[in-house]
Write an enzyme that holds these catalytic residues in place. Structure first.
Site, PDB file in Angstrom:
ATOM      1  N   GLU A 218       0.817  -1.221   0.000  1.00 38.04           N
ATOM      2  CA  GLU A 218       0.000   0.000   0.000  1.00 38.04           C
ATOM      3  C   GLU A 218       0.847   1.265   0.000  1.00 38.04           C
ATOM      4  O   GLU A 218       0.324   2.369   0.202  1.00 38.04           O
ATOM      5  CB  GLU A 218      -0.938  -0.008   1.211  1.00 38.04           C
ATOM      6  CG  GLU A 218      -2.023  -1.068   1.097  1.00 38.04           C
ATOM      7  CD  GLU A 218      -2.692  -1.329   2.434  1.00 38.04           C
ATOM      8  OE1 GLU A 218      -3.075  -0.354   3.107  1.00 38.04           O
ATOM      9  OE2 GLU A 218      -2.803  -2.504   2.814  1.00 38.04           O
ATOM     10  N   ASP A 246      15.168  -0.722   3.825  1.00 38.49           N
ATOM     11  CA  ASP A 246      16.513  -0.132   3.854  1.00 38.49           C
ATOM     12  C   ASP A 246      16.700   0.838   2.691  1.00 38.49           C
ATOM     13  O   ASP A 246      17.361   1.876   2.835  1.00 38.49           O
ATOM     14  CB  ASP A 246      17.565  -1.236   3.785  1.00 38.49           C
ATOM     15  CG  ASP A 246      17.411  -2.241   4.913  1.00 38.49           C
ATOM     16  OD1 ASP A 246      16.935  -1.850   5.999  1.00 38.49           O
ATOM     17  OD2 ASP A 246      17.751  -3.420   4.710  1.00 38.49           O
TER      18      ASP A 246
END
Lengths: 310, 310
Positions: A218, A246
């Protein structure tokens, strides 16, 4: 320069297997070995984009030697503190037929208190040359109380981005981290609040300036005291989500390092790099398609009175 | 002295995980790392029983250094030929809740032709001091044709025990191996004969003196030109069958090394050590309960006219 701090690095080992049958023996080609741990992934992504980085972490034992050798081969600038305990391993099996990845992360072995003191000293010293400090990932079991606070303090006045979970997420907000990047589960676990906007506001109340909330397929939310922005792609991407967070942190760090504070700009790059990481088989890489992904995504303001995250 | 020859060694890495969910991330304690490959397991079992052994194998790369370090720590006598290609890895995940083990074996990288020539030379040299030679396990893909035959020839007049599969099993019988230890599937694959006694007799016809046929929970058969003996425990044991075949080979080797050729004695020890290996979590270990297991098992002669293996 972006300084990334990885308190619990890992040697990441990845095998591709035609089809994994639990309880069976399988044959595979030689696995890929990479220096890992979230802060090293952040550094690797930024380095590949030509951004000046330095990765500070620990290395011990035969696995520490593998970690060092891989960083030297791949060219990611690093400062490794030698420690007695062996660096942990993280094992990933990619099932080619299903396309999913099963991971076993060793918890890691804590360095000694004296080694941690040296580690904080190294961060303090290297931070002097940095424009932003990123502290990413878990701490090994048994790491001393107050270590995260000490690392944030060692960063001095520089903006600090923290990507961690559990009580450390609250500790980071309390200790003055500028940017936090929890996912939905990490945020509700840490704050006890089921609504992600309530959780993000709790981190802001404690002192954070920006909460980047990753929502998987989402997309991502950027929450500040003034606004809530949402970014999502026109369609979710299939791939390997390991390292996507990351890559988002790396995107934030590259902009903060340039002094860019515009929330929409930060959100757009973070969401695009995160999506570009999903397209790559190994954590720490992003697809060269990231500029078109940044074009493709939709950023919209959320009406915070309705607290509607959809 | 028992000389074990391992053409495709591996660094065996074993993790215990509470419950493995495919597609998920799991946390685990630091894995166990051991020098592995079938011939090294055979040597480890015999060494633990106080028998004089020497393990000859190759070692390359960072994994080769780990293999060497573990052999030095564990005290298994070894002669390692340095090669350029990295030693392969074998990864085992033990699911504590189900009790089963899922394994990924790297295929391995073949040493060069010149390195193989040195390897055969090392076997020839060390075999001079041996009373029996054991050649165990796979060959890396791309190993030269005729390598198994060269290793058997390098063993001179000494008895040679071979534990391998596929066409190499037939090649071992043709080249004068004294003892072969296939399991039921390996025997039918290699000979194309569905009846295991027919398969065993084909290996005897080609030149083997004794076929030790492992049948898993149904125990083991010893087939010679004169007789077929069956051994089985009163009840099957639960545990980790990895390394059970290597323990059986080790048992055969310890007796052959002493000049003992009585088939029943060999079958009894092989079945007991194999069962004792199932009780241990790591390949290369056998339970100290092996003498009582040897007492417990029933050895019976099979009426070969009926070709009945039950």
């Amino acid at each position: 320069m972006i300084l990334t701090v990885t308190p619990n690095p890992a040697v990441d080992m990845t095998w591709e297997i035609d089809r994994i049958v639990p309880g069976d023996s399988h044959r595979a080609e030689t696995g890929a070995v990479r220096a890992g741990g979230k802060g090293l992934n952040v550094a690797r992504v930024a380095h590949a984009q030509g951004v000046d980085v330095l990765a500070v972490t620990t290395a011990g034992g035969a696995t520490g030697a593998e970690l060092r050798a891989e960083l030297e081969t791949s060219g990611v600038p690093h400062h490794l503190l030698p420690v007695a305990a062996a660096t942990r391993r993280s094992i990933a099996w990619v099932d080619r037929s299903l396309g999913d990845t099963t991971i076993v992360n060793e918890r890691g072995i804590s360095p000694t208190t004296a080694e941690w003191a040296e580690f904080v000293g190294a961060v303090h010293e290297q931070a002097a040359l940095a424009s932003v400090v990123v502290i990413s990932g878990s701490f090994p079991p048994g790491a001393p109380e107050g270590l995260l606070e000490a690392l944030i303090a060692a960063s001095g006045e520089r903006p600090v981005i923290v990507d961690t979970s559990g009580p450390l997420l609250l500790a980071a907000a309390d200790a003055g981290a500028s940017v936090l990047k929890p996912n939905r589960a990490e945020l509700s676990d840490a704050t006890g609040l089921s609504d992600p906007l309530d959780g993000a506001r709790e981190l802001l109340r404690r002192g954070a300036g920006l909460v980047m909330l990753s929502l998987g397929e989402e997309g991502m939310l950027a929450v500040t005291r003034d606004a809530v922005l949402s970014a999502r792609l026109s369609a979710p991407l299939a791939g390997n989500p390991t390292g996507a967070g990351d890559a988002a942190v790396s995107a934030v760090a590259t902009l903060v390092a340039e002094g860019i504070t515009d929330t929409e700009t930060i959100l757009r790059r973070a969401t695009a790099w995160s999506a570009a990481a999903v397209l790559m088989p190994l954590a720490g890489d992003i697809s060269p398609r990231h500029p078109e992904l940044a074009e493709d995504l939709t950023v919209s303001a959320i009406d915070t009175e309705k607290k509607d995250t959809e």
